[in-house]
Design a protein around this motif. Structure first.
Motif, PDB file in Angstrom:
ATOM      1  N   GLU A  14     123.531 -38.354 -37.157  1.00  0.00           N
ATOM      2  CA  GLU A  14     122.926 -37.554 -36.091  1.00  0.00           C
ATOM      3  C   GLU A  14     122.411 -36.215 -36.627  1.00  0.00           C
ATOM      4  O   GLU A  14     121.345 -35.746 -36.222  1.00  0.00           O
ATOM      5  N   ALA A  15     123.169 -35.616 -37.552  1.00  0.00           N
ATOM      6  CA  ALA A  15     122.723 -34.345 -38.131  1.00  0.00           C
ATOM      7  C   ALA A  15     121.474 -34.546 -38.980  1.00  0.00           C
ATOM      8  O   ALA A  15     120.525 -33.743 -38.919  1.00  0.00           O
ATOM      9  N   ALA A  16     121.452 -35.614 -39.766  1.00  0.00           N
ATOM     10  CA  ALA A  16     120.274 -35.898 -40.583  1.00  0.00           C
ATOM     11  C   ALA A  16     119.064 -36.195 -39.712  1.00  0.00           C
ATOM     12  O   ALA A  16     117.936 -35.794 -40.018  1.00  0.00           O
ATOM     13  N   ASN A  17     119.288 -36.890 -38.609  1.00  0.00           N
ATOM     14  CA  ASN A  17     118.206 -37.210 -37.685  1.00  0.00           C
ATOM     15  C   ASN A  17     117.615 -35.948 -37.057  1.00  0.00           C
ATOM     16  O   ASN A  17     116.446 -35.916 -36.676  1.00  0.00           O
ATOM     17  N   ALA A  18     118.429 -34.890 -36.978  1.00  0.00           N
ATOM     18  CA  ALA A  18     117.947 -33.603 -36.463  1.00  0.00           C
ATOM     19  C   ALA A  18     117.362 -32.727 -37.561  1.00  0.00           C
ATOM     20  O   ALA A  18     116.952 -31.595 -37.301  1.00  0.00           O
ATOM     21  N   GLY A  19     117.341 -33.227 -38.796  1.00  0.00           N
ATOM     22  CA  GLY A  19     116.718 -32.500 -39.893  1.00  0.00           C
ATOM     23  C   GLY A  19     117.614 -31.574 -40.667  1.00  0.00           C
ATOM     24  O   GLY A  19     117.147 -30.758 -41.453  1.00  0.00           O
ATOM     25  N   LEU A  20     118.924 -31.683 -40.488  1.00  0.00           N
ATOM     26  CA  LEU A  20     119.862 -30.790 -41.172  1.00  0.00           C
ATOM     27  C   LEU A  20     120.193 -31.310 -42.564  1.00  0.00           C
ATOM     28  O   LEU A  20     120.214 -32.517 -42.809  1.00  0.00           O
ATOM     29  N   LYS A  21     120.467 -30.381 -43.473  1.00  0.00           N
ATOM     30  CA  LYS A  21     121.051 -30.726 -44.755  1.00  0.00           C
ATOM     31  C   LYS A  21     122.516 -31.120 -44.543  1.00  0.00           C
ATOM     32  O   LYS A  21     123.160 -30.647 -43.597  1.00  0.00           O
ATOM     33  N   ILE A  22     123.040 -31.944 -45.432  1.00  0.00           N
ATOM     34  CA  ILE A  22     124.385 -32.475 -45.255  1.00  0.00           C
ATOM     35  C   ILE A  22     125.295 -32.008 -46.393  1.00  0.00           C
ATOM     36  O   ILE A  22     124.933 -32.125 -47.565  1.00  0.00           O
ATOM     37  N   VAL A  23     126.472 -31.509 -46.022  1.00  0.00           N
ATOM     38  CA  VAL A  23     127.502 -31.138 -46.989  1.00  0.00           C
ATOM     39  C   VAL A  23     128.806 -31.794 -46.548  1.00  0.00           C
ATOM     40  O   VAL A  23     129.219 -31.641 -45.394  1.00  0.00           O
ATOM     41  N   THR A  24     129.462 -32.522 -47.462  1.00  0.00           N
ATOM     42  CA  THR A  24     130.728 -33.181 -47.128  1.00  0.00           C
ATOM     43  C   THR A  24     131.686 -33.095 -48.316  1.00  0.00           C
ATOM     44  O   THR A  24     131.270 -32.819 -49.444  1.00  0.00           O
ATOM     45  N   THR A  25     132.949 -33.363 -48.025  1.00  0.00           N
ATOM     46  CA  THR A  25     133.879 -33.602 -49.129  1.00  0.00           C
ATOM     47  C   THR A  25     133.511 -34.935 -49.787  1.00  0.00           C
ATOM     48  O   THR A  25     132.884 -35.799 -49.174  1.00  0.00           O
ATOM     49  N   ASN A  26     133.940 -35.104 -51.037  1.00  0.00           N
ATOM     50  CA  ASN A  26     133.555 -36.299 -51.791  1.00  0.00           C
ATOM     51  C   ASN A  26     134.587 -37.413 -51.632  1.00  0.00           C
ATOM     52  O   ASN A  26     135.102 -37.958 -52.618  1.00  0.00           O
ATOM     53  N   LEU A  27     134.885 -37.768 -50.381  1.00  0.00           N
ATOM     54  CA  LEU A  27     135.894 -38.771 -50.095  1.00  0.00           C
ATOM     55  C   LEU A  27     135.321 -39.889 -49.227  1.00  0.00           C
ATOM     56  O   LEU A  27     134.431 -39.666 -48.402  1.00  0.00           O
ATOM     57  N   GLY A  28     135.857 -41.091 -49.394  1.00  0.00           N
ATOM     58  CA  GLY A  28     135.555 -42.209 -48.516  1.00  0.00           C
ATOM     59  C   GLY A  28     134.082 -42.536 -48.426  1.00  0.00           C
ATOM     60  O   GLY A  28     133.344 -42.480 -49.410  1.00  0.00           O
ATOM     61  N   GLY A  29     133.653 -42.862 -47.199  1.00  0.00           N
ATOM     62  CA  GLY A  29     132.269 -43.252 -46.981  1.00  0.00           C
ATOM     63  C   GLY A  29     131.330 -42.095 -46.720  1.00  0.00           C
ATOM     64  O   GLY A  29     130.136 -42.318 -46.496  1.00  0.00           O
ATOM     65  N   MET A  30     131.835 -40.861 -46.765  1.00  0.00           N
ATOM     66  CA  MET A  30     130.973 -39.710 -46.467  1.00  0.00           C
ATOM     67  C   MET A  30     129.836 -39.577 -47.478  1.00  0.00           C
ATOM     68  O   MET A  30     128.683 -39.321 -47.104  1.00  0.00           O
ATOM     69  N   VAL A  31     130.139 -39.745 -48.744  1.00  0.00           N
ATOM     70  CA  VAL A  31     129.118 -39.630 -49.793  1.00  0.00           C
ATOM     71  C   VAL A  31     128.065 -40.711 -49.604  1.00  0.00           C
ATOM     72  O   VAL A  31     126.852 -40.460 -49.665  1.00  0.00           O
ATOM     73  N   GLU A  32     128.534 -41.934 -49.343  1.00  0.00           N
ATOM     74  CA  GLU A  32     127.618 -43.066 -49.153  1.00  0.00           C
ATOM     75  C   GLU A  32     126.669 -42.851 -47.985  1.00  0.00           C
ATOM     76  O   GLU A  32     125.450 -43.056 -48.115  1.00  0.00           O
ATOM     77  N   ILE A  33     127.197 -42.448 -46.839  1.00  0.00           N
ATOM     78  CA  ILE A  33     126.352 -42.282 -45.659  1.00  0.00           C
ATOM     79  C   ILE A  33     125.393 -41.108 -45.845  1.00  0.00           C
ATOM     80  O   ILE A  33     124.220 -41.179 -45.474  1.00  0.00           O
ATOM     81  N   ALA A  34     125.877 -40.035 -46.457  1.00  0.00           N
ATOM     82  CA  ALA A  34     124.999 -38.890 -46.730  1.00  0.00           C
ATOM     83  C   ALA A  34     123.857 -39.287 -47.658  1.00  0.00           C
ATOM     84  O   ALA A  34     122.702 -38.897 -47.446  1.00  0.00           O
ATOM     85  N   ASN A  35     124.163 -40.075 -48.675  1.00  0.00           N
ATOM     86  CA  ASN A  35     123.116 -40.543 -49.581  1.00  0.00           C
ATOM     87  C   ASN A  35     122.133 -41.471 -48.864  1.00  0.00           C
ATOM     88  O   ASN A  35     120.933 -41.465 -49.134  1.00  0.00           O
ATOM     89  N   ALA A  36     122.650 -42.276 -47.938  1.00  0.00           N
ATOM     90  CA  ALA A  36     121.797 -43.216 -47.218  1.00  0.00           C
ATOM     91  C   ALA A  36     120.780 -42.508 -46.328  1.00  0.00           C
ATOM     92  O   ALA A  36     119.687 -43.041 -46.103  1.00  0.00           O
ATOM     93  N   VAL A  37     121.121 -41.325 -45.850  1.00  0.00           N
ATOM     94  CA  VAL A  37     120.189 -40.599 -44.972  1.00  0.00           C
ATOM     95  C   VAL A  37     119.370 -39.567 -45.728  1.00  0.00           C
ATOM     96  O   VAL A  37     118.700 -38.741 -45.117  1.00  0.00           O
ATOM     97  N   GLY A  38     119.416 -39.598 -47.032  1.00  0.00           N
ATOM     98  CA  GLY A  38     118.550 -38.708 -47.797  1.00  0.00           C
ATOM     99  C   GLY A  38     119.246 -37.882 -48.839  1.00  0.00           C
ATOM    100  O   GLY A  38     118.615 -37.083 -49.525  1.00  0.00           O
ATOM    101  N   GLY A  39     120.539 -38.061 -48.972  1.00  0.00           N
ATOM    102  CA  GLY A  39     121.265 -37.346 -50.013  1.00  0.00           C
ATOM    103  C   GLY A  39     121.927 -36.088 -49.507  1.00  0.00           C
ATOM    104  O   GLY A  39     121.281 -35.223 -48.919  1.00  0.00           O
TER     105      GLY A  39
END
Length: 384
Positions: free
Chosen positions: A308-333
């Motif tokens: 939802e954040a990527a769809n609104a045009g936001l940059k994404i910052v997450t911890t490097n755990l679980g599926g967070m890295v994968e989903i962030a990369n899938a929406v543009g890194g």
């Protein structure tokens, strides 16, 4: 095709939002029915939590009388209990012909703590993804104390160690490859990745942004211990060189302690709490921010908030755990930092600040999260 969708609740976020979307997407094409745990139990007792006879009877009667082609299971271990798996097994053993699909929203099938973590000295510690029952059963998996700890383990052991309830399921879907990887280590089942759907707006993933002195960062979600907000505030207290504001949108059991922590850390000029917002209001304010941060300290599976954040045009910052890295990369890194490492977070934010006006950043592929793609993938599983 007659399909029965099952979930403990209909209202709520996370799994519940996926269930509501699934019903809305499939209803125009299929004969969709829904069974909620709330239709059977307002609140489980000790015995019904482990094995609900009422849930068993309700579902078994429906299977005999309604002639469904497909059962699509979501979460069932809070209210309905794993007894519904026994009902499906008994129906199949009597000759009932039905396909059973289970969408895993968490790690319940491999751990009685669905987050796949335990508590040590009051803090969350993640299990290794290869952890077996012999290790899990010795850990404290519920911070509320002995009774809840015992109940979760007893329910899980009864369903998957003492009995063969997992055999009720024909195929498992997961919204991330990370969760598939974990389940593949423990379960001999066909597992397919189907991304959770969202309603995509016309907002482009990347927008032109004017340079700003202060970077606007937002977190939205439940304010609970596993979301890592306490740790985030502690890390922010060490970062002086970057000018930013953090807005925290949401409510939850940690609200009071987090607000107190912000005041005690003298960060109230930098961190603001906005309280809970409905989804419509949230989607309207998201474009006002530059960055979405998800500091979770557990193995998040496939957070809808990232999409939802990527769809609104936001940059994404997450911890490097679980599926967070994968989903962030899938929406543009996205940019990722190490848990409890303020220098790693500082480096992340510095990189994001440089990316703010970079038109060459990866745009990602949000169409894989579209309603049409979800419909295509689900129908393929139902029909094959």
């Amino acid at each position: 095709m007659k399909v029965l969708i099952i979930n403990d609740h209909i209202l709520g976020g996370g799994a519940e939002s996926v269930v509501r979307m699934q019903i809305a997407i499939l209803s125009p094409m299929l004969d969709i029915h829904f069974l909620s745990g709330e239709d059977i139990h307002s609140k489980p007792n000790f015995f019904s939590y482990i094995y609900s006879k009422k849930s068993y009877n309700v579902l078994f009667d429906k299977l005999v009388n309604e002639k469904y082609d497909v059962i699509h299971l979501h979460n069932y271990y809070h209210l309905l209990s794993p007894s519904i798996l026994r009902a499906i097994l008994d129906f199949k053993r009597l000759g009932g012909n039905i396909k059973v699909v289970y969408t895993a929203h968490d790690y319940h099938l491999v751990c009685p703590n669905s987050g796949f973590y335990y508590f040590h000295n009051g803090k969350i510690e993640n299990f290794d993804i290869s952890a077996e029952w012999s290790e899990i059963r010795r850990k404290n998996i519920d911070k509320r104390g002995f009774v809840h700890n015992w109940l979760k383990k007893r329910q899980w052991k009864n369903a998957y160690i003492d009995n063969d309830y997992l055999n009720a399921i024909d195929i498992i879907t997961t919204p991330s490859f990370f969760l598939k990887q974990v389940l593949d280590r423990h379960i001999n089942k066909t597992i397919k990745v189907i991304r959770n759907p969202i309603t995509l707006s016309s907002t482009t993933l990347l927008r032109q942004r004017s340079k700003k002195e202060i970077m606007e960062i937002v977190f939205f979600g439940r304010l609970s211990i596993e979301k890592g907000l306490k740790e985030l505030i502690e890390m922010i207290s060490h970062i002086k060189e970057i000018k930013f504001r953090l807005t925290i949108i949401g409510a939850g059991p940690e609200s009071k302690s987090l607000k107190k922590q912000v005041i005690n850390s003298k960060l109230d000029s930098v961190i603001e709490f906005k309280g809970i917002m409905d989804r419509e209001a949230l989607l309207k304010v998201l474009p006002n921010f530059d960055v979405f941060i998800l500091p979770s300290i557990w193995y998040e599976n496939a957070p809808m908030s990232i999409i939802e954040a990527a769809n609104a045009g936001l940059k994404i910052v997450t911890t490097n755990l679980g599926g967070m890295v994968e989903i962030a990369n899938a929406v543009g890194g996205g940019n990722h930092f190490e848990k409890n490492n303020w220098l790693s977070l500082k480096n992340c934010l510095e990189i994001v600040r440089e990316q703010m006006n970079d038109d060459n950043s990866s745009k990602g592929n949000l169409s894989q999260f579209s309603e049409s793609k979800y419909l295509e993938n689900i129908l393929e599983i139902y029909n094959n």
